[in-house]
Design an enzyme around this catalytic site. Structure first.
Site, PDB file in Angstrom:
ATOM      1  N   GLY A  93      25.394  50.222  41.819  1.00  0.00           N
ATOM      2  CA  GLY A  93      23.993  49.911  42.028  1.00  0.00           C
ATOM      3  C   GLY A  93      23.708  49.003  43.201  1.00  0.00           C
ATOM      4  N   ILE A  94      22.716  48.126  43.013  1.00  0.00           N
ATOM      5  CA  ILE A  94      22.275  47.241  44.090  1.00  0.00           C
ATOM      6  C   ILE A  94      23.405  46.328  44.538  1.00  0.00           C
ATOM      7  CG2 ILE A  94      20.723  45.329  44.640  1.00  0.00           C
ATOM      8  CD1 ILE A  94      18.679  46.603  42.728  1.00  0.00           C
ATOM      9  N   ASP A  96      34.161  39.020  33.362  1.00  0.00           N
ATOM     10  CA  ASP A  96      33.221  39.301  32.283  1.00  0.00           C
ATOM     11  C   ASP A  96      32.381  38.041  32.117  1.00  0.00           C
ATOM     12  OD1 ASP A  96      31.830  39.661  29.931  1.00  0.00           O
ATOM     13  OD2 ASP A  96      33.564  40.245  28.724  1.00  0.00           O
ATOM     14  N   VAL A  97      31.106  38.114  32.525  1.00  0.00           N
ATOM     15  CA  VAL A  97      30.287  36.900  32.552  1.00  0.00           C
ATOM     16  C   VAL A  97      29.938  36.393  31.159  1.00  0.00           C
ATOM     17  CG1 VAL A  97      29.316  37.396  34.819  1.00  0.00           C
ATOM     18  CG2 VAL A  97      28.117  38.199  32.756  1.00  0.00           C
ATOM     19  N   TYR A 131      14.777  42.257  28.584  1.00  0.00           N
ATOM     20  CA  TYR A 131      15.145  42.304  29.994  1.00  0.00           C
ATOM     21  C   TYR A 131      14.140  41.508  30.827  1.00  0.00           C
ATOM     22  CZ  TYR A 131      16.040  44.116  34.675  1.00  0.00           C
ATOM     23  OH  TYR A 131      16.306  44.227  36.022  1.00  0.00           O
ATOM     24  N   VAL A 142      14.627  50.412  41.540  1.00  0.00           N
ATOM     25  CA  VAL A 142      15.438  50.989  42.600  1.00  0.00           C
ATOM     26  C   VAL A 142      16.224  52.155  41.999  1.00  0.00           C
ATOM     27  CG1 VAL A 142      17.254  50.551  44.301  1.00  0.00           C
ATOM     28  CG2 VAL A 142      15.586  48.752  43.756  1.00  0.00           C
ATOM     29  N   ALA A 143      16.450  53.169  42.781  1.00  0.00           N
ATOM     30  CA  ALA A 143      17.089  54.390  42.282  1.00  0.00           C
ATOM     31  C   ALA A 143      18.589  54.173  42.068  1.00  0.00           C
ATOM     32  CB  ALA A 143      16.847  55.552  43.237  1.00  0.00           C
TER      33      ALA A 143
END
Length: 253
Positions: free
Chosen positions: A16-17, A56-57, A149, A182-183
């Site tokens: 992704g981004i 892993d946050v 979210y 965003v795509a």
């Protein structure tokens, strides 16, 4: 900032981004390490020439181990971008949604804070650097289908403001990336989502400004960011509430 000479750790940059920006930083001349949970994706990115670290946050030990490995690879690390996050629909009439709530908060909010805390002492010791947090247009203009979210992203905005104030005068800057749809995998169902490459190019242009803006706002997110100021908030939330028809047993209002 000078995007041609940074040492960057992209937390959650395996897709992704995050991956788009990691590739663009590297193409501009910066040294980049990407962190993520999926070993298979990390192997692919290592083959591509990016530095990689497993992280892993949601796991404090994992974050500390990753920090030590990142600083071994990039001892001059000066940029940390906290990209890790998830977004899932929730039916708030069904108490079963709480599992999604807990997971989303653990990754998006607590994971962001945990990553920032791990690297702040290093940046303070250097006396310069940049922390880039990632909120969302949904943090300013709610999308009712993805309640938690949006709540975590609103919290990231508030936390970023406080962090910037507390780090003022230390040489460590705080910028907040505020994406619209965003795509990517997360935004794939939105016909209005911006193309990933176009979004990446616009973001890098904003980051390259001197000084770097406190909020990285592409044109496509301005309607979200300034909806309350512009008097469009109520109408836009009502429009976005139509997506609730996707939930079981719901029909369009």
């Amino acid at each position: 900032m000078d995007i041609t000479s940074r040492s960057v750790f992209m937390v959650g940059g395996t897709s992704g981004i995050g991956l788009e920006l990691a590739r663009r930083f590297r193409a501009a001349g910066s040294a980049v390490v990407v962190g993520g949970r999926r070993a298979d994706l990390l192997v692919q990115l290592a083959d591509e020439g990016l530095g990689t670290v497993e992280i892993d946050v949601t796991d404090a030990d994992s974050v500390i181990t990753a920090r030590d490995e990142v600083l071994r690879i990039l001892p001059g690390l000066d940029t940390v971008i906290t990209m890790a996050g998830i977004g899932r629909p929730e039916d708030l009439r069904d108490p079963a949604h709480f599992t999604t709530t807990e997971t989303t908060i653990a990754i998006n909010l607590l994971g962001t804070i945990r990553a920032i805390d791990a690297f702040t002492p290093h940046l303070l010791e250097r006396g310069r650097g940049t922390i880039i947090t990632v909120s969302s247009g949904i943090g300013f203009l709610p999308f009712p289908l993805m309640a938690t979210y949006g709540a975590t992203k609103a919290a990231i905005h508030a936390y970023s403001e406080a962090l910037r104030a507390q780090l003022a005068g230390t040489g460590v800057d705080v910028a907040e990336l505020v994406p619209p749809a965003v795509a990517t995998h997360m935004g794939s169902g939105n016909p209005h989502a911006l193309a990933l490459d176009a979004y990446g190019a616009e973001v890098m242009g904003l980051l390259a400004q001197d000084p770097t803006p406190h909020e990285i706002l592409v044109q496509g997110v301005l309607m979200h960011r300034w909806a309350e100021r512009d008097g469009t908030y109520a109408d836009l939330v009502a429009q976005r509430s139509q997506a609730l028809a996707m939930l079981p047993g719901r029909s369009p209002a």
